[in-house]
Each structure stands twice: as structure tokens, then as C-alpha cells.
Design a protein around this motif. Sequence first.
Motif, PDB file in Angstrom:
ATOM      1  N   VAL A   9    -127.569  16.824 -12.195  1.00 19.00           N
ATOM      2  CA  VAL A   9    -128.998  16.769 -12.537  1.00 19.00           C
ATOM      3  C   VAL A   9    -129.218  16.674 -14.043  1.00 19.00           C
ATOM      4  CG1 VAL A   9    -129.672  18.012 -10.468  1.00 19.00           C
ATOM      5  CG2 VAL A   9    -129.245  19.293 -12.575  1.00 19.00           C
ATOM      6  N   ASP A  44    -133.051  18.118  -6.412  1.00 20.54           N
ATOM      7  CA  ASP A  44    -132.744  16.960  -7.245  1.00 20.54           C
ATOM      8  C   ASP A  44    -131.266  16.594  -7.180  1.00 20.54           C
ATOM      9  OD1 ASP A  44    -135.099  15.886  -8.898  1.00 20.54           O
ATOM     10  OD2 ASP A  44    -135.334  18.037  -9.093  1.00 20.54           O
ATOM     11  N   HIS A  95    -138.169  13.269 -12.792  1.00 20.42           N
ATOM     12  CA  HIS A  95    -137.262  14.076 -11.975  1.00 20.42           C
ATOM     13  C   HIS A  95    -135.997  14.406 -12.769  1.00 20.42           C
ATOM     14  CE1 HIS A  95    -139.809  13.824  -8.429  1.00 20.42           C
ATOM     15  NE2 HIS A  95    -140.056  12.580  -8.804  1.00 20.42           N
ATOM     16  N   SER A  96    -134.893  13.727 -12.529  1.00 26.45           N
ATOM     17  CA  SER A  96    -133.661  14.077 -13.234  1.00 26.45           C
ATOM     18  C   SER A  96    -133.195  13.021 -14.212  1.00 26.45           C
ATOM     19  CB  SER A  96    -132.543  14.365 -12.222  1.00 26.45           C
ATOM     20  OG  SER A  96    -132.790  15.576 -11.549  1.00 26.45           O
ATOM     21  N   VAL A 113    -133.842  22.533  -8.516  1.00 29.67           N
ATOM     22  CA  VAL A 113    -132.648  21.871  -9.032  1.00 29.67           C
ATOM     23  C   VAL A 113    -131.754  21.371  -7.897  1.00 29.67           C
ATOM     24  CG1 VAL A 113    -130.510  22.255 -10.301  1.00 29.67           C
ATOM     25  CG2 VAL A 113    -132.670  23.081 -11.235  1.00 29.67           C
ATOM     26  N   ARG A 117    -137.914  15.281 -22.812  1.00 35.14           N
ATOM     27  CA  ARG A 117    -137.987  16.566 -23.519  1.00 35.14           C
ATOM     28  C   ARG A 117    -138.244  16.359 -25.005  1.00 35.14           C
ATOM     29  NH1 ARG A 117    -133.753  19.129 -24.107  1.00 35.14           N
ATOM     30  NH2 ARG A 117    -132.226  17.613 -23.362  1.00 35.14           N
ATOM     31  N   VAL A 151    -134.603  22.368 -18.685  1.00 34.69           N
ATOM     32  CA  VAL A 151    -135.999  22.617 -18.314  1.00 34.69           C
ATOM     33  C   VAL A 151    -136.073  23.814 -17.382  1.00 34.69           C
ATOM     34  CG1 VAL A 151    -138.051  21.652 -17.221  1.00 34.69           C
ATOM     35  CG2 VAL A 151    -136.575  20.173 -18.594  1.00 34.69           C
ATOM     36  N   LEU A 153    -134.580  12.766 -18.721  1.00 34.69           N
ATOM     37  CA  LEU A 153    -135.173  14.002 -19.226  1.00 34.69           C
ATOM     38  C   LEU A 153    -134.806  14.301 -20.678  1.00 34.69           C
ATOM     39  CD1 LEU A 153    -135.175  16.411 -16.184  1.00 34.69           C
ATOM     40  CD2 LEU A 153    -137.080  15.945 -17.701  1.00 34.69           C
ATOM     41  N   THR A 199    -129.854  17.086 -17.921  1.00 29.68           N
ATOM     42  CA  THR A 199    -130.527  18.087 -18.750  1.00 29.68           C
ATOM     43  C   THR A 199    -131.766  18.681 -18.087  1.00 29.68           C
ATOM     44  OG1 THR A 199    -131.796  16.373 -19.917  1.00 29.68           O
ATOM     45  CG2 THR A 199    -129.690  17.038 -20.886  1.00 29.68           C
ATOM     46  N   LYS A 200    -131.991  18.372 -16.812  1.00 28.97           N
ATOM     47  CA  LYS A 200    -133.049  19.098 -16.107  1.00 28.97           C
ATOM     48  C   LYS A 200    -132.713  20.590 -16.084  1.00 28.97           C
ATOM     49  CE  LYS A 200    -135.986  19.481 -12.129  1.00 28.97           C
ATOM     50  NZ  LYS A 200    -136.574  18.874 -10.945  1.00 28.97           N
TER      51      LYS A 200
END
Length: 205
Positions: free
Chosen positions: A59, A78, A178-179, A75, A186, A65, A182, A61-62
Amino acid sequence: MTDDADEELTYAGAGVDIGASEAATAALVGAVDDEDGEGDYAGLIDIGGQYLALATDGVGTKLLVAEAVDDYSTVGIDCIAMNANDLVAAGVEPVAFVDYLAVDEPDEGTAAELGAGLATGAERADVALVGGETAVMPEVIRGLDIAGTCAGLADESNLFGEAEIGDALVGFPSSGIHSNGLTLAREAATRNGDYALSLIHISDG
């Protein structure tokens, strides 16, 4: 002096060198004998009458988050979606999923949230969650990382081939970020303020 908010958003500016990443991937692939497999989104193996397909992903760098908002409940969803979607994009029906969780130290609450997400993701993707592995590696991992592998089956006639003139291109609207992407998202969200405050603003619409 140029204001950071006026600078172009790029992956390189966010710390991701796509060229170097692609070169490293090419070096890895070049060192592996993959004559028995084929496919782009998923690895395809002819097992006689059907193709076995495999896809592996995480996933990304989700996880940063999830850490910032202290909520890992989505998580696992995803993680399964990132893999199952790669199979679907090849014309393969996903059938089973196995996960790999690496942590610096075990945490029951976080593990429970990750597990609940995996269960929900497996239900949505209609795949069997057939087990996994948890590794505790404080000298290697900071926080945690989660990835998985999805297996699927397809008849040759159902596999998607190369796009040709006259083929229909079908798109589905996304419900949000989503994933994928990111790292850049960010960077965009935090240019004008604190990371946590930016996330609250985003969640509020």
C-alpha cells in the motif's frame, strides 16, 4: 524567491526518482530468468487448459497517512485491492490472497485493525484469505509494512491481449485517492500547513 506553493508538483520534488526506480526494477528483472512466465499486471503461467496468475503489491506511503490519523482500518482493504485489481486488469478472476506483515514491534490494536481490513477486502474481492506471515524485525522496519500476493485463474480466451483499434476503453470514476500517488498527494496536502491539520481538512470535504 519562489514560494513553495507555486512550485510544480513532481515526484522528483517529493523525493521519488522515477527514473532510478525504473532502472533498479529493470536490473532486478534482468537478473531473473522469467522465461516461464508472461504478463504485465500479473504474472501468468500456463498450467494446461488454464492460466495461473499471481500479483504482489503493498500500500506504499498510505501507511504514513494511517499513522498520522492513527487509523489502520482501511489499509487491509487497499492491500487486497492493489493486488486483486492487477489480476482483473489482466482478465483474471482473483481467487485467493496471502498477506505479509512486517513490524518493528507487535501491537495488538493495530494488528486487529489490519486484520479487519483484510477480511473486508477479501469479502469485497470475493477471494479466500488463506493465511500469511508476520515478521518482527526492529532492526529493519520502522513502524510497519504490509504487502500481499493474490492468485487467480483464467482461461486463455478470457485474458486481455494487446489493445487494438476498435476496442472499447472502459473507465470507472474513483471515489478518491487510494494507494497510488500518495507521495505526491501528501506533498500537495502539506504545502500550506501542518500534516495532521491538512488531513483533517481533507476528511472534512
